[in-house]
Design an enzyme around this catalytic site. Structure first.
Site, PDB file in Angstrom:
ATOM      1  N   ASN A   1       0.926  -1.428   0.168  1.00  0.00           N
ATOM      2  CA  ASN A   1       0.103   0.047   0.019  1.00  0.00           C
ATOM      3  C   ASN A   1       1.064   1.244  -0.042  1.00  0.00           C
ATOM      4  OD1 ASN A   1      -2.007   1.989   0.546  1.00  0.00           O
ATOM      5  ND2 ASN A   1      -2.561   1.403   2.427  1.00  0.00           N
ATOM      6  N   TRP A   2       1.186   1.997  -1.139  1.00  0.00           N
ATOM      7  CA  TRP A   2       1.973   2.853  -1.184  1.00  0.00           C
ATOM      8  C   TRP A   2       1.401   4.087  -0.828  1.00  0.00           C
ATOM      9  CZ3 TRP A   2       4.714   2.375  -6.796  1.00  0.00           C
ATOM     10  CH2 TRP A   2       5.379   1.287  -6.654  1.00  0.00           C
ATOM     11  N   LYS A   3       0.147   4.373  -0.275  1.00  0.00           N
ATOM     12  CA  LYS A   3      -0.555   5.508   0.170  1.00  0.00           C
ATOM     13  C   LYS A   3      -0.374   6.581  -0.925  1.00  0.00           C
ATOM     14  CE  LYS A   3      -0.303   3.507   4.592  1.00  0.00           C
ATOM     15  NZ  LYS A   3      -0.378   3.841   6.013  1.00  0.00           N
TER      16      LYS A   3
ATOM     17  N   HIS B   1      -9.630   1.449   4.246  1.00  0.00           N
ATOM     18  CA  HIS B   1      -8.456   1.419   5.257  1.00  0.00           C
ATOM     19  C   HIS B   1      -8.818   2.556   6.211  1.00  0.00           C
ATOM     20  CE1 HIS B   1      -4.618   2.921   6.224  1.00  0.00           C
ATOM     21  NE2 HIS B   1      -4.078   1.889   5.722  1.00  0.00           N
TER      22      HIS B   1
ATOM     23  N   GLU C   1      -7.167   5.017   7.416  1.00  0.00           N
ATOM     24  CA  GLU C   1      -6.967   6.480   7.078  1.00  0.00           C
ATOM     25  C   GLU C   1      -8.122   6.920   6.293  1.00  0.00           C
ATOM     26  OE1 GLU C   1      -3.129   5.903   5.250  1.00  0.00           O
ATOM     27  OE2 GLU C   1      -2.197   5.358   7.091  1.00  0.00           O
TER      28      GLU C   1
ATOM     29  N   GLU D   1      -5.864  -4.410  10.395  1.00  0.00           N
ATOM     30  CA  GLU D   1      -4.944  -3.356  10.818  1.00  0.00           C
ATOM     31  C   GLU D   1      -5.384  -2.643  12.052  1.00  0.00           C
ATOM     32  OE1 GLU D   1      -2.715  -2.553   6.807  1.00  0.00           O
ATOM     33  OE2 GLU D   1      -4.521  -1.095   6.825  1.00  0.00           O
TER      34      GLU D   1
ATOM     35  N   GLY E   1       1.861   2.690  10.738  1.00  0.00           N
ATOM     36  CA  GLY E   1       2.836   3.744  10.702  1.00  0.00           C
ATOM     37  C   GLY E   1       3.559   4.245  12.091  1.00  0.00           C
TER      38      GLY E   1
ATOM     39  N   SER F   1       2.830  -1.535  10.635  1.00  0.00           N
ATOM     40  CA  SER F   1       4.340  -1.700  10.772  1.00  0.00           C
ATOM     41  C   SER F   1       5.100  -3.088  10.630  1.00  0.00           C
ATOM     42  CB  SER F   1       4.505  -1.231  12.325  1.00  0.00           C
ATOM     43  OG  SER F   1       4.318   0.004  12.357  1.00  0.00           O
TER      44      SER F   1
ATOM     45  N   GLY G   1       2.645  -0.881   4.381  1.00  0.00           N
ATOM     46  CA  GLY G   1       2.683   0.550   4.026  1.00  0.00           C
ATOM     47  C   GLY G   1       4.254   1.030   3.854  1.00  0.00           C
ATOM     48  N   GLY G   2       4.747   1.443   4.938  1.00  0.00           N
ATOM     49  CA  GLY G   2       5.981   2.102   4.668  1.00  0.00           C
ATOM     50  C   GLY G   2       7.241   1.228   4.172  1.00  0.00           C
TER      51      GLY G   2
HETATM   52  P1  PGA Z   1       2.511   0.595   7.749  1.00  0.00           P
HETATM   53  O1  PGA Z   1       0.886   1.083   7.263  1.00  0.00           O
HETATM   54  O2  PGA Z   1       2.910  -0.759   7.227  1.00  0.00           O
HETATM   55  O3  PGA Z   1       3.258   1.817   7.310  1.00  0.00           O
HETATM   56  O4  PGA Z   1       2.262   0.663   9.224  1.00  0.00           O
HETATM   57  C1  PGA Z   1       0.166  -0.396   6.758  1.00  0.00           C
HETATM   58  C2  PGA Z   1      -1.065   0.153   6.222  1.00  0.00           C
HETATM   59  O5  PGA Z   1      -1.717   1.281   6.344  1.00  0.00           O
HETATM   60  O6  PGA Z   1      -1.809  -0.525   5.402  1.00  0.00           O
END
Ligand code: PGA
Length: 246
Positions: A10-12, A92, A94, A164, A170, A208, A229-230
């Site tokens: 997930n590159w956001k 998600h 967010e 999640e 994050g 994470s 994500g990251g």
């Molecule tokens: P993260 O994000 O790996 O940076 O914690 C995961 C996500 O939001 O899908």
């Protein structure tokens, strides 16, 4: 049949087409027994599809439930299907917390995705406050019921559920394997109570995930992959996550 491992990057709101192409130059291809899907920002989807062909799978980070119309700024599930973008992340945290997405909106998006033949990755997760108050099981049960009860699922591989925990996204704070396994088992039990093929649906963990913690997470019987994500922004890190070893 064992459940096929599923890994989502997930590159956001990260990467340009230029940096994405450099990423894919260094990213090893998918291996047998794994499903690896990249979720870049919208403007990158079609050029990447063009340039990458069949070598990597792509999905969108969001979709809207109406097909077409006066919905400025939205991209519909139908449009994604027309452009042969097969996967979509829905709900998600967010989207829920920053863009006001309610359970009802997430339900409509899920239905639209399935109606258009897409494979939705449905995200659920509790906040730290909810966990501290010991409400996490109830919260996840509700989120699942709102999104998935009575849905029409063509096959088990079509749906992916991502657990999640909001407090782990994050933050460098991953749920312990025991916490994650406990919730994944709970999710599977709920899917069963909705009469979905719970033993065959992939339930993946997000929050994470890193090369250093993937093996212990994947050792849990109900964890079938990860939404990253990251650590998915860098091909070396993401490759060591998806090609994890015991
Ligand atoms: P993260 O994000 O790996 O940076 O914690 C995961 C996500 O939001 O899908």
């Amino acid at each position: 049949m064992p459940r096929k491992e599923f890994f989502g990057g997930n590159w956001k709101m990260h990467h340009t087409l230029k940096s994405a192409l450099i990423f894919f130059r260094d990213m090893p291809p998918e291996k047998k027994g794994k499903e690896i899907v990249f979720f870049p920002p919208f403007p990158l989807l079609l050029p990447l599809k063009d340039k990458l062909g069949d070598s990597f799978r792509l999905g969108a980070q969001n979709c809207f439930y109406e097909e077409q119309g006066a919905f400025t700024g939205e991209v519909s599930a139908w449009m994604l299907a027309e452009e042969k973008i097969p996967y979509v992340i829905i709900g998600h945290s967010e989207r829920r917390s920053l863009f006001g997405e309610t359970d009802e909106i997430i339900r409509k998006k899920t239905e639209a995705a399935l109606r258009n033949g897409l494979k939705p990755v449905i995200c659920v997760g509790e906040t730290l406050e909810q966990r501290d108050k010991n409400r996490h099981f109830k919260i996840i049960e509700n989120q699942l019921a709102q999104a998935l009860r009575d849905i029409d699922l063509p096959s088990a591989e079509t749906l992916i559920v991502a657990y999640e925990p909001v407090w782990a996204i994050g933050t460098s704070r991953t749920a312990s394997p025991a916490q994650a396994q406990e919730m994944h088992a709970w999710i599977r039990k709920n899917l069963q109570s909705f009469r979905l093929p719970s033993q065959d649906i992939r339930i993946i963990y997000g929050g994470s995930v890193k090369p250093s913690n993937i093996a212990e997470l994947m050792a849990c019987p109900d964890i079938d992959g990860a939404l990253v994500g990251g650590a998915s922004l860098n091909p070396k890190d993401f490759a060591s996550i998806v090609h994890w070893e015991k």
